[in-house]
Design a protein around this motif. Structure first.
Motif, PDB file in Angstrom:
ATOM      1  N   ARG A 161       0.899  -1.234  -0.186  1.00 38.23           N
ATOM      2  CA  ARG A 161       0.044  -0.076  -0.096  1.00 38.23           C
ATOM      3  C   ARG A 161       0.749   1.232  -0.094  1.00 38.23           C
ATOM      4  N   TYR A 162       1.800   1.109   0.792  1.00 34.94           N
ATOM      5  CA  TYR A 162       2.770   2.528   0.861  1.00 34.94           C
ATOM      6  C   TYR A 162       4.228   2.392   0.424  1.00 34.94           C
ATOM      7  N   GLY A 163       4.275   1.499  -0.446  1.00 32.16           N
ATOM      8  CA  GLY A 163       5.871   1.304  -1.148  1.00 32.16           C
ATOM      9  C   GLY A 163       6.817   1.054  -0.151  1.00 32.16           C
ATOM     10  N   LEU A 164       6.590   0.289   0.985  1.00 36.35           N
ATOM     11  CA  LEU A 164       7.260  -0.077   1.937  1.00 36.35           C
ATOM     12  C   LEU A 164       7.829  -1.668   1.880  1.00 36.35           C
ATOM     13  N   ALA A 165       7.094  -2.405   1.091  1.00 35.54           N
ATOM     14  CA  ALA A 165       7.392  -3.684   1.017  1.00 35.54           C
ATOM     15  C   ALA A 165       8.844  -4.360   1.172  1.00 35.54           C
ATOM     16  N   ALA A 166       9.486  -3.522   0.352  1.00 33.28           N
ATOM     17  CA  ALA A 166      11.039  -3.881   0.444  1.00 33.28           C
ATOM     18  C   ALA A 166      11.757  -3.568   1.444  1.00 33.28           C
ATOM     19  N   HIS A 265      20.283  -8.519  23.489  1.00 33.46           N
ATOM     20  CA  HIS A 265      18.979  -9.211  23.467  1.00 33.46           C
ATOM     21  C   HIS A 265      17.809  -8.344  23.068  1.00 33.46           C
ATOM     22  N   VAL A 266      18.193  -6.902  23.199  1.00 32.77           N
ATOM     23  CA  VAL A 266      17.112  -5.851  22.972  1.00 32.77           C
ATOM     24  C   VAL A 266      17.178  -5.124  21.776  1.00 32.77           C
ATOM     25  N   TRP A 267      18.367  -4.474  21.596  1.00 28.02           N
ATOM     26  CA  TRP A 267      18.645  -3.571  20.598  1.00 28.02           C
ATOM     27  C   TRP A 267      18.874  -4.260  19.161  1.00 28.02           C
ATOM     28  N   VAL A 268      18.241  -3.703  18.101  1.00 26.39           N
ATOM     29  CA  VAL A 268      18.703  -4.234  16.678  1.00 26.39           C
ATOM     30  C   VAL A 268      20.114  -3.608  16.587  1.00 26.39           C
ATOM     31  N   ALA A 269      20.869  -4.490  16.149  1.00 29.12           N
ATOM     32  CA  ALA A 269      22.378  -3.812  15.638  1.00 29.12           C
ATOM     33  C   ALA A 269      22.531  -3.417  14.283  1.00 29.12           C
ATOM     34  N   PRO A 274      16.696  -4.923   8.438  1.00 25.70           N
ATOM     35  CA  PRO A 274      17.354  -4.028   7.722  1.00 25.70           C
ATOM     36  C   PRO A 274      17.949  -3.004   8.501  1.00 25.70           C
ATOM     37  N   ALA A 275      18.678  -1.922   7.737  1.00 31.06           N
ATOM     38  CA  ALA A 275      19.654  -1.104   8.192  1.00 31.06           C
ATOM     39  C   ALA A 275      18.814  -0.032   9.113  1.00 31.06           C
ATOM     40  N   TRP A 276      17.768   0.185   8.465  1.00 34.90           N
ATOM     41  CA  TRP A 276      16.687   1.484   8.949  1.00 34.90           C
ATOM     42  C   TRP A 276      16.269   1.016  10.412  1.00 34.90           C
TER      43      TRP A 276
END
Length: 433
Positions: A161-166, A265-269, A274-276
């Motif tokens: 819907r919002y061009g975010l699938a990738a 264990h908590v923060w995405v590295a 994805p990097a964002w």
């Protein structure tokens, strides 16, 4: 100036509207929103607020490396809400909603109205921007945390819907079915979620109420949940709270000063995909109904066997104090295991789950009574983790523990929690740049 930085006009909006309110560049934060003496109610200053109340009330900045409301010391009250984007909305509608929400949340977390004109400073012939029930109340430690569900990236029918699938994280998907699930679709899922925590329930409710109004025409409330009496702690200064079964809960929770555990264990590295989402986390919510009346008829020794801990002090049944590590090999006087292998403590422990840990941030709830005249009550479980796989692994281990005879999982959801907003930007800006 980048496209994510506001113009002078945008940074000082006359009133909250759909026209891209975007005032974070004005320095929204603990200091950035402090108004000079004499600013008056038209500037969003709460009326009648006492100096003593303000000094006693913690204030947490909205901007930062991570969103507030994760490692923040747990407040006493919660209002959680899940939203769905409206049919026919565009990518720009989503972007403007996140801007407007961030602007309003940044103000409310400082104890201000959602806009400069607020509840009483606008035209008397127009609806006020702010609902006003928080006038006179301090910030009360309010935090507002935003999350993005799987369906925001790809709808159930596969539509982008919002061009975010990738940009959808590979691990962000509807949770699998677990043994004992009895999920209500009307109390599960959602394109977006908002977690509002505060030490005053009216402040938390005020936040969700106003953010729901701001979403009008772009997103609709799907379901919500009130919570009270935290069931975990996130700082060493807090005592371990109790759940509605009467046991201490969250003894071994990850604490805010354990930077290594948070990183692991908590923060995405930054190395994760994805990097964002680097600097963010994943949130799982589970509404767990407790069969209170049935539990209350269970003898104390059996309650303790089911949990694996002493009800009085919270110590493991293998001995020691609340913080003593459980000894799963220790035998009792009869020659059996002191801690039953099917107890909640054993099944949830990192030592038997490949070292997996999560940061718990749950609350008790009571939603009145059922049609049978029993308490409609339980645990609104919230956990933050670096990957949803951590929760899935633990829940599969817990799905056959002894406590499952007394609980039912009736609501569920998972959301990606983006990093904190930068000054001059908004939560989720990385999706649009």
């Amino acid at each position: 100036m980048t496209e994510d930085e506001p113009t002078r006009e945008e940074s000082a909006p006359p009133a909250l509207s759909r026209r891209g309110l975007f005032g974070l560049a004005a320095g929204v934060g603990a200091a950035g929103l402090a108004l000079g003496a004499g600013a008056g109610s038209a500037a969003g200053v709460a009326i009648g607020r006492s100096r003593a109340a303000e000094e006693a009330s913690p204030v947490y900045p909205f901007t930062g490396t991570h969103q507030a409301g994760i490692t923040t010391p747990m407040q006493d009250h919660l209002h959680f809400a899940a939203f769905d984007m409206m049919a026919g909305t565009t990518r720009e509608d989503l972007r403007s909603l996140l801007r407007d929400w961030s602007y309003a949340a940044a103000r409310m977390t400082q104890g201000l109205d959602v806009s400069a004109t607020g509840a009483v400073g606008g035209s008397p012939e127009a609806p006020p921007d702010d609902t006003g029930e928080a006038l006179g109340l301090p910030a009360s430690g309010l935090t507002v945390t935003f999350g993005f569900g799987p369906t925001l990236f790809t709808a159930d029918d596969g539509t982008d819907r919002y061009g975010l699938a990738a940009l959808r994280p590979a691990g962000l998907a509807k949770l699998p079915a677990f043994l004992g699930d009895d999920l209500d679709p009307a109390a599960s899922g959602g394109d977006l979620c908002i977690q509002a925590c505060a030490d005053d329930p009216q402040v938390a409710i005020h936040a969700i109420r106003n953010l729901s109004r701001i979403a009008f025409g772009r997103a609709r409330l799907r379901w919500s949940q009130l919570g009270f009496g935290k069931t975990s702690k996130t700082s060493a200064a807090q005592a371990t709270p109790r759940n509605l079964f009467g046991f201490k809960d969250g003894t071994a929770n990850i604490l805010s000063d354990d930077t290594q555990a948070l990183a692991d264990h908590v923060w995405v590295a930054s190395a994760d995909e994805p990097a964002w989402l680097a600097g963010g986390s994943y949130l799982v919510a589970r509404k767990v109904a407790m069969l209170i009346e049935t539990w209350d008829r269970v003898r104390l020794s059996e309650q303790q066997r089911i949990i694996g801990r002493d009800k009085s002090e919270g110590a493991p049944l293998s001995g020691g104090s609340e913080t003593t590590a459980p000894d799963f090999d220790k035998k009792d006087a009869a020659g059996g295991l002191a801690i039953d292998a099917r107890s909640h403590v054993h099944r949830a422990h990192p030592d038997v789950n490949d070292g997996i840990r999560i940061l718990r941030r749950g609350y008790n709830y009571v939603d009145g009574n059922t049609d049978l005249g029993r308490l409609d009550a339980g645990l609104f479980f919230l956990s933050y983790q670096r990957s949803p796989v951590q929760f899935v692994t633990l829940q599969r281990a817990l799905s056959t523990d002894l406590m499952n005879e007394y609980v039912r999982h009736i609501g569920s959801g998972v959301w990606a929690i983006p990093r904190g907003a930068k000054a001059g930007s908004y939560v989720g800006a990385e999706l649009f740049t």
